[in-house]
Design an enzyme around this catalytic site. Structure first.
Site, PDB file in Angstrom:
ATOM      1  N   TYR A  83       0.852  -1.201   0.000  1.00 10.43           N
ATOM      2  CA  TYR A  83       0.000   0.000   0.000  1.00 10.43           C
ATOM      3  C   TYR A  83       0.885   1.247   0.000  1.00 10.43           C
ATOM      4  O   TYR A  83       1.226   1.823   1.018  1.00 10.43           O
ATOM      5  CB  TYR A  83      -0.962   0.001   1.197  1.00 10.43           C
ATOM      6  N   PRO A 108     -15.647  -3.719   1.476  1.00 10.61           N
ATOM      7  CA  PRO A 108     -17.015  -4.083   1.886  1.00 10.61           C
ATOM      8  C   PRO A 108     -18.071  -3.079   1.428  1.00 10.61           C
ATOM      9  O   PRO A 108     -19.252  -3.435   1.337  1.00 10.61           O
ATOM     10  CB  PRO A 108     -16.920  -4.127   3.423  1.00 10.61           C
ATOM     11  N   GLY A 129     -17.884  -1.547  -1.486  1.00 13.65           N
ATOM     12  CA  GLY A 129     -17.855  -1.476  -2.949  1.00 13.65           C
ATOM     13  C   GLY A 129     -16.578  -0.863  -3.497  1.00 13.65           C
ATOM     14  O   GLY A 129     -16.435  -0.694  -4.705  1.00 13.65           O
ATOM     15  N   GLY A 130     -15.659  -0.489  -2.610  1.00 15.02           N
ATOM     16  CA  GLY A 130     -14.380   0.074  -3.060  1.00 15.02           C
ATOM     17  C   GLY A 130     -14.350   1.591  -2.932  1.00 15.02           C
ATOM     18  O   GLY A 130     -15.392   2.244  -2.839  1.00 15.02           O
TER      19      GLY A 130
HETATM   20  N1  LIG Z   1      -6.761  -8.258   0.190  1.00 10.81           N
HETATM   21  C1  LIG Z   1      -6.953  -7.539  -0.893  1.00 10.81           C
HETATM   22  O1  LIG Z   1      -6.647  -7.935  -2.024  1.00 10.81           O
HETATM   23  C2  LIG Z   1      -7.550  -6.181  -0.725  1.00 10.81           C
HETATM   24  C3  LIG Z   1      -7.993  -5.455  -1.844  1.00 10.81           C
HETATM   25  C4  LIG Z   1      -8.579  -4.201  -1.614  1.00 10.81           C
HETATM   26  C5  LIG Z   1      -8.706  -3.718  -0.328  1.00 10.81           C
HETATM   27  N2  LIG Z   1      -8.246  -4.440   0.737  1.00 10.81           N
HETATM   28  C6  LIG Z   1      -8.405  -3.971   2.133  1.00 10.81           C
HETATM   29  O2  LIG Z   1      -9.764  -3.729   2.384  1.00 10.81           O
HETATM   30  C7  LIG Z   1      -9.934  -2.410   2.881  1.00 10.81           C
HETATM   31  C8  LIG Z   1     -11.278  -1.860   2.486  1.00 10.81           C
HETATM   32  O3  LIG Z   1     -11.445  -1.832   1.094  1.00 10.81           O
HETATM   33  P1  LIG Z   1     -11.407  -0.454   0.234  1.00 10.81           P
HETATM   34  O4  LIG Z   1     -10.752   0.597   1.027  1.00 10.81           O
HETATM   35  O5  LIG Z   1     -10.853  -0.834  -1.086  1.00 10.81           O
HETATM   36  O6  LIG Z   1     -12.942  -0.163  -0.036  1.00 10.81           O
HETATM   37  P2  LIG Z   1     -14.239   0.136   0.863  1.00 10.81           P
HETATM   38  O7  LIG Z   1     -13.964  -0.161   2.270  1.00 10.81           O
HETATM   39  O8  LIG Z   1     -15.361  -0.551   0.211  1.00 10.81           O
HETATM   40  O9  LIG Z   1     -14.428   1.680   0.633  1.00 10.81           O
HETATM   41  C9  LIG Z   1     -13.501   2.613   1.142  1.00 10.81           C
HETATM   42  C10 LIG Z   1     -14.095   4.001   1.080  1.00 10.81           C
HETATM   43  O10 LIG Z   1     -15.314   4.009   1.806  1.00 10.81           O
HETATM   44  C11 LIG Z   1     -15.523   5.261   2.355  1.00 10.81           C
HETATM   45  N3  LIG Z   1     -16.259   5.039   3.610  1.00 10.81           N
HETATM   46  C12 LIG Z   1     -15.865   4.271   4.651  1.00 10.81           C
HETATM   47  N4  LIG Z   1     -16.799   4.257   5.620  1.00 10.81           N
HETATM   48  C13 LIG Z   1     -17.820   5.035   5.173  1.00 10.81           C
HETATM   49  C14 LIG Z   1     -19.048   5.421   5.730  1.00 10.81           C
HETATM   50  N5  LIG Z   1     -19.438   4.979   6.927  1.00 10.81           N
HETATM   51  N6  LIG Z   1     -19.850   6.251   5.011  1.00 10.81           N
HETATM   52  C15 LIG Z   1     -19.456   6.686   3.781  1.00 10.81           C
HETATM   53  N7  LIG Z   1     -18.286   6.336   3.206  1.00 10.81           N
HETATM   54  C16 LIG Z   1     -17.480   5.525   3.888  1.00 10.81           C
HETATM   55  C17 LIG Z   1     -14.153   5.853   2.631  1.00 10.81           C
HETATM   56  O11 LIG Z   1     -14.207   7.211   2.326  1.00 10.81           O
HETATM   57  P3  LIG Z   1     -13.121   8.274   2.848  1.00 10.81           P
HETATM   58  O12 LIG Z   1     -11.848   7.891   2.143  1.00 10.81           O
HETATM   59  O13 LIG Z   1     -13.678   9.571   2.406  1.00 10.81           O
HETATM   60  O14 LIG Z   1     -12.984   8.111   4.315  1.00 10.81           O
HETATM   61  C18 LIG Z   1     -13.225   5.020   1.772  1.00 10.81           C
HETATM   62  O15 LIG Z   1     -12.530   5.747   0.793  1.00 10.81           O
HETATM   63  C19 LIG Z   1      -8.753  -1.646   2.280  1.00 10.81           C
HETATM   64  O16 LIG Z   1      -8.522  -0.444   2.959  1.00 10.81           O
HETATM   65  C20 LIG Z   1      -7.662  -2.670   2.425  1.00 10.81           C
HETATM   66  O17 LIG Z   1      -7.177  -2.651   3.762  1.00 10.81           O
HETATM   67  C21 LIG Z   1      -7.688  -5.659   0.545  1.00 10.81           C
END
Ligand SMILES: NC(=O)c1ccc[n+]([C@@H]2O[C@H](COP(=O)([O-])OP(=O)(O)OC[C@H]3O[C@@H](n4cnc5c(N)ncnc54)[C@H](OP(=O)(O)O)[C@@H]3O)[C@@H](O)[C@H]2O)c1
Length: 286
Positions: free
Chosen positions: A53, A209, A211-212
């Protein structure tokens, strides 16, 4: 916050996904530190990161270093914080994500993560993604050796199918503690892995979780029923989404990404949101 288990460690049921604070579009460091501190204030004790990251080789491990700094500068007790990192993905630059699951790479990667995190053993080390150029058993064998050597306290895998979950658990001698796969209202095809983890008592960490990064804000407009339940409950659609996941099995621990204190505070509220059987049926139509 209610707690759930990863191996022998209890963690808050909602974790913090730290990726948005280190890849493209990341905020300045001050806001990232405030976000991590807000998470800790709210009772988050699981922080998910990865050595990949960052933007490119010049700032390799940006996210791990950021988390280590934020935890070190937090005023309160952080002894119960579990930092879960990963290895096996590489970002050589130009936005690329490549794979390297070779045992020697994983061994070197763990040494680098240990230094950045400033610990003697990594709390949870997850093999990021199967590498088609390396036999899966070799990559998982490296994790087993790292466990045996005490370099990592617990071992997990990510982006794995049911056969790989069983194979990894066998190679690790029953010591596989977590599986991290994509799972969200838009991506429900990890249900078999979620169910297998529930059956085996292995933690299931849904990634993206909401949707990204680029879709999370629109969750309610893309999935009307989540917005509907949210309106009725007076909470955000994102909170309903995380509560829906928590209700699937006691082994589910979502790791919503955040780069602002407000969003992680809101997400943590899902741990106290108990959805009724009727609401869950509406969110998961047969
Ligand atoms: N293992 C793998 O291959 C893999 C791949 C992808 C991700 N991951 C892990 O999974 C984690 C989560 O996935 P992700 O970050 O890709 O996507 P996500 O959790 O689906 O979405 C992240 C976005 O959601 C917004 N958010 C969070 N809580 C919210 C709420 N309560 N209301 C409105 N918006 C909200 C955030 O906005 P703000 O930025 O404005 O706060 C953030 O940018 C990553 O951070 C990473 O640690 C792992």
């Amino acid at each position: 916050m209610q707690t759930r288990r990863i191996g022998d460690v209890a963690v808050g049921a909602i974790g913090l996904g730290a990726m948005p604070m280190s890849i493209e579009g990341r905020p300045d460091e001050q806001r990232s530190i405030a976000t991590i501190h807000a998470a800790l204030d709210a009772g988050v004790t699981l922080i998910d990161t990865a050595d990949a990251y960052h933007l490119g080789p010049a700032d390799a491990g940006h996210n791990e270093s950021l988390i280590a700094n934020a935890v070190a500068s937090y005023g309160g007790d952080t002894s119960d914080v579990l930092i879960a990192t990963k290895g096996g993905h590489v970002r050589p630059g130009d936005g690329l994500w490549t794979l390297n699951g070779r045992p020697e790479h994983l061994r070197d990667a763990v040494e680098a993560s240990l230094k950045r995190l400033g610990v003697e053993a990594i709390g949870l080390y997850q093999f990021h993604r199967p590498d088609p150029n390396t036999p899966y058993a070799d990559s998982i064998g490296a994790l087993r050796d790292l466990l045996d050597a005490g370099k990592i306290r617990m071992a997990g895998i990510s982006n794995a199918d049911p056969d790989q979950i069983r194979q990894a658990n066998e190679i690790l001698g029953g010591r596989l503690v977590s599986v991290q796969n994509q799972f969200s209202p838009a991506f429900r095809s990890s249900e078999p892995e979620l169910a297998l983890c529930a059956e085996l008592g292995i933690a299931f960490l849904p990634w993206s979780p909401l949707g990204g990064i680029s879709n999370a804000a629109e969750l309610g407009s893309r999935f009307a029923v989540f917005a509907e339940v949210a309106r009725e409950r007076g909470v955000s659609p994102q909170q309903v989404c995380l509560a829906w996941m928590l209700a699937k099995a006691p082994t589910v621990i979502p790791i919503p990404g955040s780069s602002r204190p407000e969003t992680i505070r809101d997400s943590v509220g899902a741990a106290d949101l108990e959805l009724s059987a009727e609401e869950l049926a509406r969110l998961d139509p047969a």
